[in-house]
Write a protein that holds these residues in place. Structure first.
Motif, PDB file in Angstrom:
ATOM      1  N   VAL A 252       0.863  -1.180   0.000  1.00  0.00           N
ATOM      2  CA  VAL A 252       0.000   0.000   0.000  1.00  0.00           C
ATOM      3  C   VAL A 252       0.898   1.228   0.000  1.00  0.00           C
ATOM      4  N   ILE A 253       0.831   2.006  -1.084  1.00  0.00           N
ATOM      5  CA  ILE A 253       1.595   3.252  -1.178  1.00  0.00           C
ATOM      6  C   ILE A 253       0.639   4.405  -0.923  1.00  0.00           C
ATOM      7  N   ILE A 254       0.845   5.121   0.170  1.00  0.00           N
ATOM      8  CA  ILE A 254      -0.043   6.228   0.530  1.00  0.00           C
ATOM      9  C   ILE A 254       0.558   7.531   0.013  1.00  0.00           C
ATOM     10  N   TYR A 255      -0.114   8.122  -0.951  1.00  0.00           N
ATOM     11  CA  TYR A 255       0.324   9.396  -1.519  1.00  0.00           C
ATOM     12  C   TYR A 255      -0.296  10.505  -0.662  1.00  0.00           C
ATOM     13  N   ILE A 276       2.725  -4.360   3.376  1.00  0.00           N
ATOM     14  CA  ILE A 276       3.868  -3.455   3.302  1.00  0.00           C
ATOM     15  C   ILE A 276       3.321  -2.068   3.003  1.00  0.00           C
ATOM     16  N   VAL A 277       3.590  -1.118   3.858  1.00  0.00           N
ATOM     17  CA  VAL A 277       3.030   0.222   3.708  1.00  0.00           C
ATOM     18  C   VAL A 277       4.147   1.241   3.531  1.00  0.00           C
ATOM     19  N   LEU A 278       4.039   2.043   2.469  1.00  0.00           N
ATOM     20  CA  LEU A 278       4.996   3.114   2.210  1.00  0.00           C
ATOM     21  C   LEU A 278       4.241   4.436   2.110  1.00  0.00           C
ATOM     22  N   ASP A 282       7.646   9.834   3.167  1.00  0.00           N
ATOM     23  CA  ASP A 282       8.849   9.200   3.710  1.00  0.00           C
ATOM     24  C   ASP A 282       9.842   8.839   2.607  1.00  0.00           C
ATOM     25  N   LEU A 283       9.300   8.648   1.402  1.00  0.00           N
ATOM     26  CA  LEU A 283      10.154   8.292   0.267  1.00  0.00           C
ATOM     27  C   LEU A 283      10.804   9.518  -0.362  1.00  0.00           C
ATOM     28  N   ILE A 284      10.037  10.612  -0.427  1.00  0.00           N
ATOM     29  CA  ILE A 284      10.478  11.817  -1.123  1.00  0.00           C
ATOM     30  C   ILE A 284      10.545  12.983  -0.143  1.00  0.00           C
ATOM     31  N   LYS A 285      11.656  13.652  -0.082  1.00  0.00           N
ATOM     32  CA  LYS A 285      11.803  14.774   0.842  1.00  0.00           C
ATOM     33  C   LYS A 285      11.330  16.089   0.232  1.00  0.00           C
ATOM     34  N   GLU A 286      11.180  16.133  -1.084  1.00  0.00           N
ATOM     35  CA  GLU A 286      10.683  17.336  -1.735  1.00  0.00           C
ATOM     36  C   GLU A 286       9.219  17.579  -1.376  1.00  0.00           C
ATOM     37  N   ASP A 287       8.769  18.802  -1.536  1.00  0.00           N
ATOM     38  CA  ASP A 287       7.378  19.167  -1.268  1.00  0.00           C
ATOM     39  C   ASP A 287       6.484  18.567  -2.346  1.00  0.00           C
ATOM     40  N   LEU A 288       5.607  17.653  -1.950  1.00  0.00           N
ATOM     41  CA  LEU A 288       4.744  16.977  -2.920  1.00  0.00           C
ATOM     42  C   LEU A 288       3.784  17.924  -3.614  1.00  0.00           C
ATOM     43  N   ASN A 289       3.515  19.074  -2.991  1.00  0.00           N
ATOM     44  CA  ASN A 289       2.583  20.031  -3.567  1.00  0.00           C
ATOM     45  C   ASN A 289       3.277  21.122  -4.385  1.00  0.00           C
ATOM     46  N   SER A 290       4.575  20.982  -4.581  1.00  0.00           N
ATOM     47  CA  SER A 290       5.309  21.974  -5.375  1.00  0.00           C
ATOM     48  C   SER A 290       4.901  21.850  -6.846  1.00  0.00           C
ATOM     49  N   TRP A 305       6.266  10.801 -10.251  1.00  0.00           N
ATOM     50  CA  TRP A 305       6.248   9.343 -10.392  1.00  0.00           C
ATOM     51  C   TRP A 305       7.643   8.786 -10.628  1.00  0.00           C
ATOM     52  N   ASP A 306       8.511   9.554 -11.286  1.00  0.00           N
ATOM     53  CA  ASP A 306       9.905   9.115 -11.428  1.00  0.00           C
ATOM     54  C   ASP A 306      10.524   8.890 -10.051  1.00  0.00           C
ATOM     55  N   LEU A 307      10.292   9.839  -9.151  1.00  0.00           N
ATOM     56  CA  LEU A 307      10.850   9.743  -7.808  1.00  0.00           C
ATOM     57  C   LEU A 307      10.208   8.622  -7.006  1.00  0.00           C
ATOM     58  N   VAL A 308       8.890   8.518  -7.096  1.00  0.00           N
ATOM     59  CA  VAL A 308       8.169   7.484  -6.327  1.00  0.00           C
ATOM     60  C   VAL A 308       8.602   6.094  -6.761  1.00  0.00           C
ATOM     61  N   VAL A 309       8.684   5.876  -8.060  1.00  0.00           N
ATOM     62  CA  VAL A 309       9.079   4.552  -8.559  1.00  0.00           C
ATOM     63  C   VAL A 309      10.502   4.227  -8.136  1.00  0.00           C
ATOM     64  N   SER A 310      11.412   5.179  -8.311  1.00  0.00           N
ATOM     65  CA  SER A 310      12.814   4.946  -7.973  1.00  0.00           C
ATOM     66  C   SER A 310      12.979   4.583  -6.493  1.00  0.00           C
ATOM     67  N   GLU A 311      12.338   5.343  -5.618  1.00  0.00           N
ATOM     68  CA  GLU A 311      12.506   5.116  -4.178  1.00  0.00           C
ATOM     69  C   GLU A 311      11.731   3.905  -3.680  1.00  0.00           C
ATOM     70  N   SER A 312      10.541   3.671  -4.220  1.00  0.00           N
ATOM     71  CA  SER A 312       9.747   2.536  -3.739  1.00  0.00           C
ATOM     72  C   SER A 312      10.356   1.218  -4.183  1.00  0.00           C
ATOM     73  N   VAL A 313      10.942   1.159  -5.372  1.00  0.00           N
ATOM     74  CA  VAL A 313      11.603  -0.062  -5.839  1.00  0.00           C
ATOM     75  C   VAL A 313      12.779  -0.412  -4.920  1.00  0.00           C
ATOM     76  N   LYS A 314      13.499   0.596  -4.470  1.00  0.00           N
ATOM     77  CA  LYS A 314      14.605   0.367  -3.542  1.00  0.00           C
ATOM     78  C   LYS A 314      14.087  -0.221  -2.230  1.00  0.00           C
ATOM     79  N   LYS A 315      13.008   0.348  -1.722  1.00  0.00           N
ATOM     80  CA  LYS A 315      12.443  -0.088  -0.444  1.00  0.00           C
ATOM     81  C   LYS A 315      11.861  -1.484  -0.527  1.00  0.00           C
ATOM     82  N   LEU A 316      11.210  -1.794  -1.649  1.00  0.00           N
ATOM     83  CA  LEU A 316      10.460  -3.039  -1.768  1.00  0.00           C
ATOM     84  C   LEU A 316      11.316  -4.201  -2.238  1.00  0.00           C
ATOM     85  N   ASN A 317      12.470  -3.917  -2.803  1.00  0.00           N
ATOM     86  CA  ASN A 317      13.341  -4.988  -3.285  1.00  0.00           C
ATOM     87  C   ASN A 317      12.599  -5.905  -4.258  1.00  0.00           C
ATOM     88  N   LEU A 318      11.921  -5.271  -5.232  1.00  0.00           N
ATOM     89  CA  LEU A 318      11.166  -6.038  -6.215  1.00  0.00           C
ATOM     90  C   LEU A 318      12.043  -6.562  -7.346  1.00  0.00           C
TER      91      LEU A 318
END
Length: 318
Positions: A252-255, A276-278, A282-290, A305-318
């Motif tokens: 579950v990825i909570i945006y 597994i909850v992300l 927590d994945l992206i330090k930039e302001d999501l509303n920017s 989405w580039d950032l979310v995919v890159s960071e979530s793949v690292k976390k999930l070890n897919l």
């Protein structure tokens, strides 16, 4: 006898007056929302309808990849046909509204993992649309298309709590939103034509939106609201695992561009049941509303989405 006729006459007159006042209320409500219509809404002609959303009756043809807001996406990464597919559920965020097919979360995930990714996101959707596809109806479509999987991802936004209580996504909509009543940890779709016709009243739609907003965001209701969300996940996962005959990695990825106290409670409940909850914050330090990450239409940009995919793949070890 005259007294009885008089009572019946007065009763009928009151019914007529009530119906007239209700109709006037509908006209005024329709007029108000027509003048204050938001950019993402469609101004339908005044009228009443109990028509269901197209994906309820035509799920076989829904995910056609037409890049049409009112239809679904085709799967991404089918060239990796020898790899295990991933299923993604959610709303317009998962669908990738206002983005081209190659800018979406599922496209980028597929080509990062080199695996097929089936985008089952539905614009305006919520938890019930995952449940509908996996546990209640449309099983043959999903399971005939996705022959096997080991990973399911749900893209969640905070508004999904409220959406489970709506009968129409917008007050001016003529097509009903998929909706279930909830009692004793069970879901039931209302097929009563009279009730559904009454719900198509603009006055009732407006009241439904007001009550859903207040109820879903009230801290006093946090346990029931999160229990309901949890049951949607639990029943959907059970149905998927039963069909595929194995335990699935369920993410579950909570945006969380904005948060309710509910999210913290739901995260705890999900983790206790081995989801597994992300959280994107927590994945992206930039302001999501920017402006770089959130488009003017309040949906994530391609860069997000580039950032979310890159960071979530690292976390999930897919």
């Amino acid at each position: 006898m005259k007294t009885l006729f008089k009572v019946i006459f007065i009763f009928l007159i009151n019914i007529i007056i009530f119906a007239l006042l209700f109709f006037i209320s509908d006209v005024l409500t329709y007029g108000y929302y027509s003048k204050n219509i938001q950019a993402y809404q469609v101004k339908n002609p005044f009228g009443y309808s109990i028509e269901q959303s197209c994906y309820v009756t035509h799920l076989d043809n829904f995910f056609d990849g037409s890049n049409n807001t009112f239809m679904g996406r085709k799967p991404d990464g089918l060239e990796y046909k020898d790899k295990m597919p991933v299923i993604v559920f959610g709303c317009s965020f998962a669908y990738g509204q206002y983005l081209n097919y190659n800018q979406t979360f599922t496209y980028k995930l597929a080509h990062t993992l080199k695996r097929p990714v089936y985008n089952r996101g539905i614009v305006g959707g919520s938890f019930q649309h995952m449940y509908f596809q996996s546990a209640d109806f449309g099983n043959s479509n999903l399971f005939n298309v996705v022959k096997d999987t080991d990973t399911v991802i749900y893209i969640m936004i905070t508004d999904h709590y409220r959406r489970t209580m709506l009968h129409y996504f917008n007050v001016l909509d003529s097509c009903r939103l998929l909706n279930y009543s909830y009692k004793n940890h069970k879901f039931k779709m209302c097929n009563n034509k009279l009730i559904n016709y009454i719900r198509s009243s603009y006055t009732i739609k407006n009241l439904n939106h007001i009550l859903a907003e207040k109820y879903s965001q009230n801290p006093r209701n946090v346990e029931e609201v999160t229990d309901k969300a949890l049951d949607y996940f639990e029943l959907s996962r059970t149905a998927l695992e039963k069909h595929y005959g194995k335990k699935l990695k369920f993410v579950v990825i909570i945006y969380n561009t904005w948060d309710l106290p509910h999210n913290k409670i739901l995260v705890e409940k999900l983790k206790q049941r081995n989801y597994i909850v992300l959280k994107v914050t927590d994945l992206i330090k930039e302001d999501l509303n920017s402006p770089e990450l959130m488009m003017e239409n309040l949906h994530p940009s391609e860069k997000a989405w580039d950032l979310v995919v890159s960071e979530s793949v690292k976390k999930l070890n897919l």
